[in-house]
Write an enzyme that holds these catalytic residues in place. Structure first.
Site, PDB file in Angstrom:
ATOM      1  N   ASP A 166      13.333 -16.520 -12.453  1.00 12.81           N
ATOM      2  CA  ASP A 166      13.274 -15.282 -11.660  1.00 12.81           C
ATOM      3  C   ASP A 166      13.642 -14.050 -12.481  1.00 12.81           C
ATOM      4  OD1 ASP A 166      12.797 -16.844  -9.216  1.00 12.81           O
ATOM      5  OD2 ASP A 166      14.912 -17.354  -9.338  1.00 12.81           O
TER       6      ASP A 166
ATOM      7  N   LYS B 272       9.276 -12.462 -15.424  1.00 15.48           N
ATOM      8  CA  LYS B 272       8.235 -12.823 -16.396  1.00 15.48           C
ATOM      9  C   LYS B 272       6.852 -12.379 -15.935  1.00 15.48           C
ATOM     10  CE  LYS B 272       9.434 -17.135 -16.142  1.00 15.48           C
ATOM     11  NZ  LYS B 272      10.632 -16.960 -15.299  1.00 15.48           N
ATOM     12  N   GLY B 273       6.593 -12.480 -14.628  1.00 14.45           N
ATOM     13  CA  GLY B 273       5.281 -12.128 -14.105  1.00 14.45           C
ATOM     14  C   GLY B 273       4.934 -10.680 -14.378  1.00 14.45           C
TER      15      GLY B 273
ATOM     16  N   ALA C 116       6.802 -21.867  -8.966  1.00 17.10           N
ATOM     17  CA  ALA C 116       6.974 -20.544  -9.571  1.00 17.10           C
ATOM     18  C   ALA C 116       6.532 -19.471  -8.583  1.00 17.10           C
ATOM     19  CB  ALA C 116       6.148 -20.444 -10.852  1.00 17.10           C
ATOM     20  N   GLY C 117       7.144 -18.298  -8.708  1.00 17.70           N
ATOM     21  CA  GLY C 117       6.733 -17.150  -7.906  1.00 17.70           C
ATOM     22  C   GLY C 117       6.789 -15.911  -8.771  1.00 17.70           C
ATOM     23  N   HIS C 118       5.651 -15.525  -9.339  1.00 20.33           N
ATOM     24  CA  HIS C 118       5.600 -14.377 -10.235  1.00 20.33           C
ATOM     25  C   HIS C 118       5.062 -13.173  -9.471  1.00 20.33           C
ATOM     26  CE1 HIS C 118       5.581 -17.104 -14.067  1.00 20.33           C
ATOM     27  NE2 HIS C 118       6.679 -17.205 -13.340  1.00 20.33           N
TER      28      HIS C 118
ATOM     29  N   GLN D 175       9.907 -20.687 -14.386  1.00 18.40           N
ATOM     30  CA  GLN D 175      11.346 -20.985 -14.301  1.00 18.40           C
ATOM     31  C   GLN D 175      12.068 -20.380 -15.526  1.00 18.40           C
ATOM     32  OE1 GLN D 175       9.155 -24.068 -13.699  1.00 18.40           O
ATOM     33  NE2 GLN D 175       8.990 -23.009 -11.762  1.00 18.40           N
TER      34      GLN D 175
ATOM     35  N   ALA E 173      10.504 -15.580  -4.313  1.00 19.49           N
ATOM     36  CA  ALA E 173       9.114 -15.282  -3.967  1.00 19.49           C
ATOM     37  C   ALA E 173       8.395 -16.512  -3.431  1.00 19.49           C
ATOM     38  CB  ALA E 173       8.382 -14.748  -5.206  1.00 19.49           C
ATOM     39  N   THR E 174       8.890 -17.703  -3.776  1.00 22.64           N
ATOM     40  CA  THR E 174       8.254 -18.939  -3.310  1.00 22.64           C
ATOM     41  C   THR E 174       8.889 -19.465  -2.034  1.00 22.64           C
ATOM     42  OG1 THR E 174       7.609 -19.559  -5.558  1.00 22.64           O
ATOM     43  CG2 THR E 174       7.735 -21.335  -3.941  1.00 22.64           C
TER      44      THR E 174
ATOM     45  N   GLY F 176      11.762 -17.837  -0.360  1.00 26.31           N
ATOM     46  CA  GLY F 176      12.445 -16.838   0.461  1.00 26.31           C
ATOM     47  C   GLY F 176      13.951 -17.007   0.480  1.00 26.31           C
TER      48      GLY F 176
ATOM     49  N   ARG G 150      19.020 -15.466  -3.647  1.00 25.04           N
ATOM     50  CA  ARG G 150      19.470 -15.870  -4.969  1.00 25.04           C
ATOM     51  C   ARG G 150      20.951 -15.570  -5.129  1.00 25.04           C
ATOM     52  NH1 ARG G 150      14.387 -12.745  -7.078  1.00 25.04           N
ATOM     53  NH2 ARG G 150      12.776 -14.342  -6.859  1.00 25.04           N
TER      54      ARG G 150
ATOM     55  N   GLY H  92      12.070  -0.878 -12.913  1.00 26.21           N
ATOM     56  CA  GLY H  92      11.455  -0.954 -11.591  1.00 26.21           C
ATOM     57  C   GLY H  92      10.339  -1.976 -11.610  1.00 26.21           C
TER      58      GLY H  92
END
Length: 433
Positions: A13, A16-17, A39-41, A227, A302-303, A305, A308, A418
């Site tokens: 998290d 990276k995306g 993953a959630g980018h 990850q 993002a995957t 909810g 964190r 941002g």
């Protein structure tokens, strides 16, 4: 030749995306090399958010070729839906922009069922915090040489043979051990026949050959990890890890290229630290400061909810990530989130039974017991999200950056203030020309 690996240097998290999307403006190809739909980018372009789980983060750049390599485990139903959403918003108009390796293993409904049943059977303290996406069971099938591969969904006879073999074992375990529902092969075959038709335009028999040719031709190729380092199956906080190797070295194994093709390894880290799920977290803040970071940073998965866990930056863990990945350059994300703190903590060492330790303990159970040694840096009140150049940053902010650079001994070349593409400050360009 310009092979560049983008790797998470914390517990995932890290951002990276966004970074890959920004880098992809000058890249010819982006290769996703491990993980799956866990993953959630998150990418933000012109204020519009796009969340990618399997498709490489270069997909919003129409001239950038995107590849899903053999080391990824693919939920074929999830990626079909992801592709449909992209196409509905004007992206991926040319199917040739995305290639999916024939030799990547796929995730099927029984993998997800096993994943969920196992996690549910564990005590609270023993739970890994899995996303329930079937990632672990799918990698298990790969290791035991029983995986159904992406190319198999286009061969009905091979597909049925493999799934029949799998269901003998999976259904027995689900029914007799977990007392969970079982699966019917005809239902699975029918659903896979439908998805195969949708995904056929993206099929690539040999992505290793494609990637190798690009590198040989001197093209700029980004390798996108999922990850983070501390979740690596071999070198992370095992067993509180993911099911694949998240390290930069795995980009080569997964994509099917030699290590001499890699020119740089970019380590991505947040200006603070987060973690999802169970496992040790030395700098975790279970107080109003941690709550502020979580709220200001929108720290929800993002995957899944899930919220964190948040804490100060841990330089012991970050230096470990730099060492085992061979990180050559760093990118610091979400610096803007730290606005509003009178002082900012940085963990520079641990205390273990009163002894000062500067190297990461290999045992997660030892790591659970460490006491972080915190150095305090003056904070700042200014909003960083409108800053366009490094010279516009407040002095306390540049002091924080300089302090981290001196402690880490690795250049911080990119700073994010941002979620948008334009909210990226360059200390040094990624590519030499």
């Amino acid at each position: 030749m310009a092979g560049i690996v983008v790797v998470g240097a914390q517990w995932g998290d890290e951002g990276k995306g966004k970074l890959v999307d920004v880098f992809a403006e000058k890249a010819d190809m982006v290769v996703r090399y491990q993980g799956g739909a866990n993953a959630g980018h998150t990418l933000v372009v012109n204020g519009v958010k796009t969340v990618l789980h399997l498709v490489p983060s270069g997909i919003l750049r129409q001239d950038t070729q995107c590849v899903i390599a053999s080391g990824v485990v693919i939920d074929v139903f999830s990626i079909r839906d992801e592709i449909k959403k992209l196409r509905a918003t004007g992206y991926l108009e040319n199917a040739k922009q995305l290639m999916i390796s024939d030799t990547a293993a796929i995730i099927l409904p029984y993998h997800k069922a096993l994943d969920a049943a196992r996690e549910a059977s564990l005590s609270k303290d023993a739970k890994i915090g899995t996303t329930g996406k079937g990632i672990g069971p799918a990698y298990e099938d790969r290791a035991s040489r029983r995986a159904v591969l992406f190319g198999d969904i286009f061969d009905q006879q091979t597909l049925r043979t493999k799934i029949e073999l799998a269901l003998r074992e999976k259904n027995f375990i689900l029914e007799n051990y977990y007392k969970a529902p079982t699966f019917n092969i005809d239902d699975i075959m029918k659903s896979l026949a439908e998805v195969a038709e949708d995904l056929a335009p993206y099929r690539c028999r040999d992505t290793s050959l494609v990637v190798g040719k690009q590198l040989k031709a001197g093209k700029r190729v980004l390798f996108e990890g999922a990850q983070g380092t501390m979740l690596d199956i071999l070198h992370g906080t095992y067993p509180f890890v993911t099911s694949s190797s998240t390290l930069a070295s795995n980009a080569c194994a997964s994509a099917g290229i030699g290590p001499t093709n890699i020119q740089k390894v970019i380590g991505v880290f947040k200006a603070y630290t987060t973690r999802v799920g169970g496992g040790p977290f030395p700098t975790e803040l279970n107080d109003e400061v941690g709550a502020k970071i979580q709220a200001d940073g929108h720290e929800f998965g993002a995957t899944t909810g899930r919220p964190r866990r948040c804490g100060w930056l841990d330089l012991v863990a970050l230096k470990y990530a730099i060492r085992i990945n061979g990180i050559t350059n760093l990118a610091m994300m979400k610096l803007d989130v730290l606005t509003g703190h009178d002082r900012i903590g940085v963990c520079t060492a641990y205390k273990v039974n009163g002894e000062l330790v500067t190297e990461l303990p290999t045992s997660p159970y030892e790591l659970e017991k460490v006491e972080p040694v915190i150095e305090w840096i003056p904070g700042w009140k200014e909003d960083l999200t409108k800053v366009k150049t490094l010279s516009d940053l407040p002095r306390p902010t540049t002091n924080y950056i300089d302090y981290l650079g001196s402690q880490l001994g690795t250049p911080i070349d990119v700073i994010s203030v941002g979620p948008g593409r334009e909210q990226t400050l360059w200390v040094k360009p990624l590519f030499n020309n």
